[in-house]
Design a protein around this motif. Structure first.
Motif, mmCIF file in Angstrom:
data_model
loop_
_atom_site.group_PDB
_atom_site.id
_atom_site.type_symbol
_atom_site.label_atom_id
_atom_site.label_comp_id
_atom_site.label_asym_id
_atom_site.label_seq_id
_atom_site.Cartn_x
_atom_site.Cartn_y
_atom_site.Cartn_z
ATOM 1 N N ARG A 98 0.852 -1.202 0.000
ATOM 2 C CA ARG A 98 0.000 0.000 0.000
ATOM 3 C C ARG A 98 0.877 1.237 0.000
ATOM 4 O O ARG A 98 2.016 1.192 0.447
ATOM 5 C CB ARG A 98 -0.927 0.009 1.205
ATOM 6 C CG ARG A 98 -1.993 -1.060 1.128
ATOM 7 C CD ARG A 98 -2.986 -0.963 2.285
ATOM 8 N NE ARG A 98 -4.084 -1.877 2.071
ATOM 9 C CZ ARG A 98 -5.270 -1.525 1.590
ATOM 10 N NH1 ARG A 98 -5.524 -0.275 1.303
ATOM 11 N NH2 ARG A 98 -6.223 -2.422 1.407
ATOM 12 N N ILE A 99 0.317 2.333 -0.459
ATOM 13 C CA ILE A 99 0.999 3.624 -0.446
ATOM 14 C C ILE A 99 0.102 4.587 0.318
ATOM 15 O O ILE A 99 -1.024 4.850 -0.112
ATOM 16 C CB ILE A 99 1.266 4.149 -1.881
ATOM 17 C CG1 ILE A 99 2.209 3.198 -2.629
ATOM 18 C CG2 ILE A 99 1.839 5.553 -1.830
ATOM 19 C CD1 ILE A 99 2.457 3.566 -4.078
ATOM 20 N N GLY A 100 0.584 5.091 1.432
ATOM 21 C CA GLY A 100 -0.212 6.029 2.240
ATOM 22 C C GLY A 100 -1.549 5.435 2.659
ATOM 23 O O GLY A 100 -2.542 6.157 2.747
ATOM 24 N N GLY A 101 -1.582 4.118 2.859
ATOM 25 C CA GLY A 101 -2.826 3.464 3.239
ATOM 26 C C GLY A 101 -3.710 3.070 2.066
ATOM 27 O O GLY A 101 -4.690 2.350 2.239
ATOM 28 N N TRP A 102 -3.389 3.555 0.881
ATOM 29 C CA TRP A 102 -4.187 3.251 -0.310
ATOM 30 C C TRP A 102 -3.653 2.004 -1.004
ATOM 31 O O TRP A 102 -2.451 1.761 -1.045
ATOM 32 C CB TRP A 102 -4.113 4.374 -1.334
ATOM 33 C CG TRP A 102 -4.782 5.652 -0.980
ATOM 34 C CD1 TRP A 102 -5.646 5.888 0.040
ATOM 35 C CD2 TRP A 102 -4.625 6.882 -1.677
ATOM 36 N NE1 TRP A 102 -6.040 7.195 0.020
ATOM 37 C CE2 TRP A 102 -5.432 7.830 -1.021
ATOM 38 C CE3 TRP A 102 -3.896 7.292 -2.777
ATOM 39 C CZ2 TRP A 102 -5.529 9.153 -1.437
ATOM 40 C CZ3 TRP A 102 -3.983 8.597 -3.204
ATOM 41 C CH2 TRP A 102 -4.801 9.510 -2.529
ATOM 42 N N ARG A 103 -4.551 1.268 -1.611
ATOM 43 C CA ARG A 103 -4.157 0.221 -2.545
ATOM 44 C C ARG A 103 -4.186 0.875 -3.920
ATOM 45 O O ARG A 103 -5.214 1.434 -4.329
ATOM 46 C CB ARG A 103 -5.123 -0.959 -2.483
ATOM 47 C CG ARG A 103 -4.659 -2.112 -3.336
ATOM 48 C CD ARG A 103 -5.489 -3.347 -3.097
ATOM 49 N NE ARG A 103 -4.890 -4.473 -3.803
ATOM 50 C CZ ARG A 103 -5.594 -5.490 -4.250
ATOM 51 N NH1 ARG A 103 -6.901 -5.552 -4.052
ATOM 52 N NH2 ARG A 103 -4.984 -6.467 -4.885
ATOM 53 N N ILE A 104 -3.079 0.814 -4.619
ATOM 54 C CA ILE A 104 -2.928 1.509 -5.906
ATOM 55 C C ILE A 104 -2.797 0.488 -7.032
ATOM 56 O O ILE A 104 -2.105 -0.520 -6.905
ATOM 57 C CB ILE A 104 -1.684 2.417 -5.895
ATOM 58 C CG1 ILE A 104 -1.777 3.460 -4.775
ATOM 59 C CG2 ILE A 104 -1.460 3.083 -7.253
ATOM 60 C CD1 ILE A 104 -2.935 4.425 -4.913
ATOM 61 N N ALA A 105 -3.461 0.764 -8.132
ATOM 62 C CA ALA A 105 -3.297 -0.026 -9.354
ATOM 63 C C ALA A 105 -2.823 0.902 -10.460
ATOM 64 O O ALA A 105 -3.070 2.121 -10.428
ATOM 65 C CB ALA A 105 -4.613 -0.688 -9.758
ATOM 66 N N ILE A 106 -2.137 0.325 -11.416
ATOM 67 C CA ILE A 106 -1.723 1.083 -12.599
ATOM 68 C C ILE A 106 -2.290 0.399 -13.834
ATOM 69 O O ILE A 106 -2.478 -0.817 -13.860
ATOM 70 C CB ILE A 106 -0.190 1.219 -12.711
ATOM 71 C CG1 ILE A 106 0.476 -0.161 -12.726
ATOM 72 C CG2 ILE A 106 0.357 2.082 -11.587
ATOM 73 C CD1 ILE A 106 1.966 -0.103 -13.006
ATOM 74 N N ALA A 107 -2.580 1.204 -14.817
ATOM 75 C CA ALA A 107 -3.035 0.703 -16.116
ATOM 76 C C ALA A 107 -2.221 1.422 -17.181
ATOM 77 O O ALA A 107 -1.800 2.570 -16.989
ATOM 78 C CB ALA A 107 -4.528 0.964 -16.317
ATOM 79 N N ILE A 108 -2.015 0.749 -18.279
ATOM 80 C CA ILE A 108 -1.330 1.380 -19.407
ATOM 81 C C ILE A 108 -2.137 1.087 -20.661
ATOM 82 O O ILE A 108 -2.670 -0.007 -20.837
ATOM 83 C CB ILE A 108 0.130 0.893 -19.532
ATOM 84 C CG1 ILE A 108 0.938 1.814 -20.453
ATOM 85 C CG2 ILE A 108 0.199 -0.563 -19.952
ATOM 86 C CD1 ILE A 108 2.448 1.629 -20.335
ATOM 87 N N ASP A 109 -2.265 2.095 -21.480
ATOM 88 C CA ASP A 109 -2.963 1.942 -22.746
ATOM 89 C C ASP A 109 -1.939 1.673 -23.843
ATOM 90 O O ASP A 109 -0.747 1.920 -23.667
ATOM 91 C CB ASP A 109 -3.755 3.203 -23.084
ATOM 92 C CG ASP A 109 -4.988 3.366 -22.206
ATOM 93 O OD1 ASP A 109 -5.308 2.439 -21.444
ATOM 94 O OD2 ASP A 109 -5.620 4.432 -22.283
ATOM 95 N N GLU A 110 -2.403 1.177 -24.976
ATOM 96 C CA GLU A 110 -1.525 0.916 -26.116
ATOM 97 C C GLU A 110 -1.827 1.892 -27.234
ATOM 98 O O GLU A 110 -2.972 2.035 -27.660
ATOM 99 C CB GLU A 110 -1.716 -0.504 -26.649
ATOM 100 C CG GLU A 110 -0.872 -0.766 -27.881
ATOM 101 C CD GLU A 110 -0.970 -2.179 -28.420
ATOM 102 O OE1 GLU A 110 -0.494 -2.408 -29.545
ATOM 103 O OE2 GLU A 110 -1.516 -3.052 -27.721
#
Length: 193
Positions: free
Chosen positions: A46-58
Motif C-alpha cells: 500500500r501507499i499512504g494506506g491506499w491500494r494503488i493499481a496502474i493501467a497502461i494503454d496501447e
C-alpha cells in the motif's frame, strides 16, 4: 484476477470459486482516453494506506501519411494510476504522459509513439514501461497523484527502420532490464539511480 478490456477499461474478477467468477470491481475510462487499455495490475503493498493499481494503454495506430492533422491535439496512450482500496468505488488519480518533445521519433510516419506495455514484475513503486517511439521510461509512482520519471532510454532505430518501436520490457533478478523492439532491436540495460 485483474483484466484489461480493449477500449473498455479494466475489471477485477473474484475467481475464488472458478465455477462462478464474479466481478469485484471495474472502471471504464473510455472513450475519454482514445487508446485501448493494454495491461492493469495492482502495485505490491500500500501507499499512504491506499491500494494503488496502474493501467497502461496501447498506442493503437502508426502515424500514416495524411493522418498528422487528424491526430493533432489527440492524447497519446499513457500510464494511469487508480485508488483501488474499495473495489466498488475505484477512483482515477493521475496519468503519466511522455511529451512529443521528449523523443525525436514522436512524429515519424509508419511508426507509433505512445505507450504500449509495462513490466508486470514489480517489487515497489517503480514501473518500467515502454513507449513505442519514446523507448523505455522508468516511472516512480510512490506519489500516485504525481508519477515522475526517474530514468529513460531511447534506442537508435535498427535495420533501416525510421524509428525505434520499443514493444516489451522485462527485468531479471539482478535488476537488468531487457528492452525488445517490435521489429528487430534488443537492448540489455541497467538503471543506476
Amino acid at each position: 484476477m485483474w483484466a484489461s478490456g480493449w477500449h473498455a477499461g479494466f475489471w477485477v474478477v473474484d475467481v475464488s470459486d472458478l465455477a462462478r467468477p464474479k466481478t469485484a470491481g471495474r472502471y471504464n475510462y473510455h472513450p475519454l482516453f482514445p487508446e485501448p487499455t493494454h495491461t492493469v495490475m495492482p502495485l505490491p503493498g500500500r501507499i499512504g494506506g491506499w491500494r494503488i493499481a496502474i493501467a497502461i494503454d496501447e498506442e493503437d495506430q502508426a502515424l500514416s501519411a495524411g493522418e498528422e492533422e487528424a491526430r493533432r491535439g489527440r492524447a497519446h496512450a499513457c500510464l494511469l494510476t487508480f485508488d483501488v482500496s474499495d473495489l466498488t468505488a475505484i477512483k482515477p488519480l493521475a496519468q503519466f504522459q511522455v511529451s512529443e518533445l521528449d523523443s525525436t521519433f514522436s512524429r515519424v510516419r509508419g511508426a507509433r509513439f505512445g505507450a504500449h506495455q509495462f513490466c508486470e514484475r514489480m517489487t515497489d513503486s517503480v514501473v518500467h514501461a515502454v513507449w513505442f517511439g519514446g523507448g523505455l521510461r522508468i516511472i516512480d509512482v510512490a506519489d500516485p497523484l504525481s508519477p515522475r520519471e526517474i530514468g529513460y532510454f531511447i534506442p537508435e532505430p535498427v535495420a533501416g527502420r525510421p524509428a525505434p518501436q520499443s514493444n516489451d520490457v522485462a527485468l531479471d533478478d539482478r535488476g537488468l532490464i531487457y528492452l525488445v523492439d517490435r521489429h528487430v532491436g534488443f537492448d540489455v540495460l541497467e538503471h543506476q539511480a
